[in-house]
Write a protein that holds these residues in place. Structure first.
Motif, PDB file in Angstrom:
ATOM      1  N   VAL A  30      -2.147   3.741  -3.946  1.00  0.00           N
ATOM      2  CA  VAL A  30      -2.242   2.498  -4.714  1.00  0.00           C
ATOM      3  C   VAL A  30      -2.194   1.327  -3.743  1.00  0.00           C
ATOM      4  O   VAL A  30      -1.320   1.269  -2.865  1.00  0.00           O
ATOM      5  CB  VAL A  30      -1.087   2.352  -5.731  1.00  0.00           C
ATOM      6  CG1 VAL A  30      -1.130   0.980  -6.399  1.00  0.00           C
ATOM      7  CG2 VAL A  30      -1.145   3.444  -6.780  1.00  0.00           C
ATOM      8  N   PHE A  31      -3.159   0.419  -3.880  1.00  0.00           N
ATOM      9  CA  PHE A  31      -3.091  -0.867  -3.179  1.00  0.00           C
ATOM     10  C   PHE A  31      -2.796  -1.923  -4.227  1.00  0.00           C
ATOM     11  O   PHE A  31      -3.528  -2.062  -5.204  1.00  0.00           O
ATOM     12  CB  PHE A  31      -4.412  -1.178  -2.472  1.00  0.00           C
ATOM     13  CG  PHE A  31      -4.408  -2.523  -1.788  1.00  0.00           C
ATOM     14  CD1 PHE A  31      -3.691  -2.705  -0.617  1.00  0.00           C
ATOM     15  CD2 PHE A  31      -5.095  -3.596  -2.332  1.00  0.00           C
ATOM     16  CE1 PHE A  31      -3.676  -3.947   0.017  1.00  0.00           C
ATOM     17  CE2 PHE A  31      -5.091  -4.835  -1.712  1.00  0.00           C
ATOM     18  CZ  PHE A  31      -4.377  -5.015  -0.536  1.00  0.00           C
ATOM     19  N   ARG A  32      -1.713  -2.654  -4.043  1.00  0.00           N
ATOM     20  CA  ARG A  32      -1.214  -3.563  -5.076  1.00  0.00           C
ATOM     21  C   ARG A  32      -1.078  -4.985  -4.553  1.00  0.00           C
ATOM     22  O   ARG A  32      -0.576  -5.205  -3.440  1.00  0.00           O
ATOM     23  CB  ARG A  32       0.138  -3.077  -5.580  1.00  0.00           C
ATOM     24  CG  ARG A  32       0.826  -3.956  -6.619  1.00  0.00           C
ATOM     25  CD  ARG A  32       2.043  -3.244  -7.176  1.00  0.00           C
ATOM     26  NE  ARG A  32       1.624  -2.024  -7.859  1.00  0.00           N
ATOM     27  CZ  ARG A  32       2.464  -1.039  -8.168  1.00  0.00           C
ATOM     28  NH1 ARG A  32       3.737  -1.120  -7.843  1.00  0.00           N
ATOM     29  NH2 ARG A  32       2.011   0.033  -8.799  1.00  0.00           N
ATOM     30  N   LEU A  51       0.875  -1.165   0.000  1.00  0.00           N
ATOM     31  CA  LEU A  51       0.000   0.000   0.000  1.00  0.00           C
ATOM     32  C   LEU A  51       0.911   1.213   0.000  1.00  0.00           C
ATOM     33  O   LEU A  51       1.785   1.328   0.864  1.00  0.00           O
ATOM     34  CB  LEU A  51      -0.891   0.013   1.248  1.00  0.00           C
ATOM     35  CG  LEU A  51      -1.764   1.264   1.445  1.00  0.00           C
ATOM     36  CD1 LEU A  51      -2.781   1.400   0.338  1.00  0.00           C
ATOM     37  CD2 LEU A  51      -2.455   1.219   2.808  1.00  0.00           C
ATOM     38  N   GLU A  52       0.723   2.112  -0.968  1.00  0.00           N
ATOM     39  CA  GLU A  52       1.585   3.286  -1.044  1.00  0.00           C
ATOM     40  C   GLU A  52       0.768   4.561  -1.190  1.00  0.00           C
ATOM     41  O   GLU A  52      -0.272   4.584  -1.849  1.00  0.00           O
ATOM     42  CB  GLU A  52       2.590   3.177  -2.197  1.00  0.00           C
ATOM     43  CG  GLU A  52       1.999   3.293  -3.579  1.00  0.00           C
ATOM     44  CD  GLU A  52       3.053   3.260  -4.686  1.00  0.00           C
ATOM     45  OE1 GLU A  52       4.121   2.648  -4.476  1.00  0.00           O
ATOM     46  OE2 GLU A  52       2.806   3.855  -5.747  1.00  0.00           O
ATOM     47  N   TYR A  53       1.252   5.605  -0.522  1.00  0.00           N
ATOM     48  CA  TYR A  53       0.667   6.940  -0.622  1.00  0.00           C
ATOM     49  C   TYR A  53       1.716   7.858  -1.255  1.00  0.00           C
ATOM     50  O   TYR A  53       2.882   7.857  -0.845  1.00  0.00           O
ATOM     51  CB  TYR A  53       0.279   7.475   0.753  1.00  0.00           C
ATOM     52  CG  TYR A  53      -0.775   6.669   1.461  1.00  0.00           C
ATOM     53  CD1 TYR A  53      -2.128   6.938   1.273  1.00  0.00           C
ATOM     54  CD2 TYR A  53      -0.423   5.632   2.317  1.00  0.00           C
ATOM     55  CE1 TYR A  53      -3.100   6.204   1.931  1.00  0.00           C
ATOM     56  CE2 TYR A  53      -1.386   4.888   2.976  1.00  0.00           C
ATOM     57  CZ  TYR A  53      -2.723   5.174   2.780  1.00  0.00           C
ATOM     58  OH  TYR A  53      -3.677   4.435   3.426  1.00  0.00           O
ATOM     59  N   THR A  54       1.296   8.640  -2.236  1.00  0.00           N
ATOM     60  CA  THR A  54       2.225   9.498  -2.965  1.00  0.00           C
ATOM     61  C   THR A  54       1.705  10.924  -3.037  1.00  0.00           C
ATOM     62  O   THR A  54       0.528  11.146  -3.334  1.00  0.00           O
ATOM     63  CB  THR A  54       2.443   8.978  -4.395  1.00  0.00           C
ATOM     64  OG1 THR A  54       2.905   7.623  -4.349  1.00  0.00           O
ATOM     65  CG2 THR A  54       3.476   9.818  -5.126  1.00  0.00           C
ATOM     66  N   TYR A  55       2.597  11.861  -2.765  1.00  0.00           N
ATOM     67  CA  TYR A  55       2.292  13.285  -2.924  1.00  0.00           C
ATOM     68  C   TYR A  55       3.245  13.857  -3.962  1.00  0.00           C
ATOM     69  O   TYR A  55       4.462  13.628  -3.907  1.00  0.00           O
ATOM     70  CB  TYR A  55       2.482  14.035  -1.606  1.00  0.00           C
ATOM     71  CG  TYR A  55       2.513  15.541  -1.770  1.00  0.00           C
ATOM     72  CD1 TYR A  55       1.336  16.276  -1.911  1.00  0.00           C
ATOM     73  CD2 TYR A  55       3.729  16.230  -1.808  1.00  0.00           C
ATOM     74  CE1 TYR A  55       1.361  17.653  -2.076  1.00  0.00           C
ATOM     75  CE2 TYR A  55       3.770  17.615  -1.968  1.00  0.00           C
ATOM     76  CZ  TYR A  55       2.581  18.308  -2.102  1.00  0.00           C
ATOM     77  OH  TYR A  55       2.612  19.672  -2.264  1.00  0.00           O
ATOM     78  N   VAL A  74       5.211   7.069   0.901  1.00  0.00           N
ATOM     79  CA  VAL A  74       5.386   6.087   1.959  1.00  0.00           C
ATOM     80  C   VAL A  74       4.830   4.762   1.457  1.00  0.00           C
ATOM     81  O   VAL A  74       3.734   4.717   0.876  1.00  0.00           O
ATOM     82  CB  VAL A  74       4.701   6.527   3.280  1.00  0.00           C
ATOM     83  CG1 VAL A  74       3.220   6.798   3.057  1.00  0.00           C
ATOM     84  CG2 VAL A  74       4.907   5.480   4.363  1.00  0.00           C
ATOM     85  N   GLU A  75       5.594   3.676   1.642  1.00  0.00           N
ATOM     86  CA  GLU A  75       5.209   2.354   1.161  1.00  0.00           C
ATOM     87  C   GLU A  75       5.139   1.373   2.326  1.00  0.00           C
ATOM     88  O   GLU A  75       6.053   1.305   3.152  1.00  0.00           O
ATOM     89  CB  GLU A  75       6.227   1.831   0.143  1.00  0.00           C
ATOM     90  CG  GLU A  75       6.353   2.678  -1.110  1.00  0.00           C
ATOM     91  CD  GLU A  75       7.500   2.215  -1.990  1.00  0.00           C
ATOM     92  OE1 GLU A  75       7.255   1.389  -2.897  1.00  0.00           O
ATOM     93  OE2 GLU A  75       8.626   2.650  -1.744  1.00  0.00           O
TER      94      GLU A  75
END
Length: 438
Positions: free
Chosen positions: A144-146, A124-128, A434-435
């Protein structure tokens, strides 16, 4: 911990031997046929889980060592016909003897390959991101949830996939879209590897921290790789052009719309690649040729041709295990270099990488500094920092906050390859991520 209690009972349950009578011959002189553990012990011996001693005895009353129990657990893990309850028991034994299993090394790894036919990884990653062409600013918050399953077919072939659930705007709390991004079969042999399906398309210079300057995308087709230290790669298939060359300089959507029925065909290119890559004794070097064909290229190539021919080279040197200096260059020989076009037909980067965050190592970190120039040789380059149609300095760092939790940050500052209508060309970009890996 007695062997009769741990091995003959727990492991017998693992392989489903405790409730069945077996016709296997008695391998041990000290386990008579009327012994309560006879069926389990003889079947475990037939399965190769227990071996006994050279004098033909089992010595079931001897205290077992943790290492011996780990060996039997490893063998039980290799069985593929267990029930769900037996598998759960194996998992508990594996957790209890995790350190001993780890010390067994490759032997256990090979057994585990067959113990679980389907394995799942993901994140699960959050990107700015904040893109800042001079005078404007565009901020994005995405997640993104992968999921990445791998299934074993046989000793050589596996099947892989990648499913992404993407949220394009955390700010607006919009619903995510779920899609199958990749699906391919992979055959691994001693001297070559084969891939068939929709798979990652990553040009070879992407070993450097800034990423690829030619391709960082996916394609549908086939890939064959030969060799070890010197690898030869052949690729052929179809490549979706969505997002490529999407800039204020070349608007492919607008150009393709002029052709009406040819729009859909123009959005997907025929793709071929041949490359050589060497990696040994601290040196990295490679050559590659990329060929793409699509109606979308008619207005940006020489003489209106529908083909693009890109030549690329890369070179790198590891000073030690932490420090790596590298460079890469690509040239799109199909682009008209007259009237200022020379700055567009090439792409290149020079990078110095130091260390790198390791997901399993809390507190590990890395950093890099690079100069990047992304022109029309960058079909779909890595653009976490530098943007297509720009040149400048990019810096980045990553840090493992906790095991399997990685923080990344990048900053790019430079100029666009052409000034906008207002005569401005400065551009910058902030990137943070953050991953959470699993």
């Amino acid at each position: 911990m007695k062997k009769t209690l741990v091995s003959a009972l727990a492991t017998a349950l693992v392989v489903g031997a405790a409730s069945t009578t077996f016709a296997a011959a008695n391998p041990f002189s000290d386990v008579p046929r009327d012994h309560w553990a006879y069926d389990a012990v003889t079947q475990l011996a037939a399965d190769g889980v227990v071996e006994g001693y050279g004098d033909g005895t089992y010595r079931g009353d001897r205290n077992i060592t943790r290492y011996e129990m780990a060996q039997m657990t490893a063998k039980a893990m290799a069985k593929g016909d267990m029930s769900a309850s037996d598998r759960a028991l194996v998992d508990r034994l594996a957790a209890e003897f995790a350190d001993e299993l780890n010390n067994l090394g490759v032997r256990v790894s090979n057994l585990e390959k067959h113990a679980d036919m389907v394995k799942w990884n993901g994140k699960l990653e959050y990107t700015y991101t904040s893109e800042r062409p001079e005078g404007t600013r565009e901020n994005k918050n995405e997640y993104v949830f992968r999921l990445e399953p791998t299934a074993e077919v046989n000793d050589h072939w596996t099947v892989h996939a990648r499913l992404d659930a993407e949220g394009n705007s955390m700010k607006d709390d919009t619903n995510s879209t779920v899609g199958l991004k990749r699906a391919w079969a992979q055959g691994d042999y001693d001297k070559f590897q084969v891939k068939l399906g929709k798979m990652e398309l990553l040009s070879s210079e992407a070993y450097a921290a800034p990423g690829a300057i030619v391709l960082d995308a996916d394609f549908s087709g086939a890939e064959v790789t030969f060799g070890k230290d010197l690898q030869a790669t052949l690729q052929a298939g179809r490549f979706n052009l969505d997002g490529t060359y999407n800039s204020k300089v070349f608007d492919l959507d607008a150009e393709l719309q002029k052709d009406g029925d040819s729009y859909d065909r123009g959005k997907t290119a025929n793709y071929q690649h041949i490359g050589l890559q060497y990696n040994k004794n601290n040196f990295v070097a490679g050559l590659g040729y990329y060929r793409l064909g699509s109606e979308a290229f008619k207005d940006i190539t020489k003489n209106g041709k529908e083909k693009m021919n890109i030549w690329a080279a890369n070179l790198g040197y590891h000073f030690d295990k932490n420090s790596f200096l590298s460079g890469a260059y690509a040239n799109n020989s199909s682009i008209d270099s007259s009237d200022g076009g020379s700055k567009w037909k090439k792409s290149y980067q020079v990078s110095f990488d130091y260390k790198g965050a390791e997901s399993e190592d809390k507190g590990s970190w890395g950093a890099y500094v690079a100069y990047r120039h992304l022109g029309l040789a960058s079909v779909y380059a890595t653009q976490d920092g530098a943007l297509f149609g720009s040149k400048g300095v990019e810096i980045g760092t990553n840090y493992t906050l906790w095991k399997n939790v990685i923080l990344s940050a990048k900053y790019f500052k430079g100029k666009t390859l052409e000034k906008n209508d207002e005569g401005k060309d400065r551009v910058s970009k902030l990137f943070g991520r953050v991953e959470f890996l699993f």
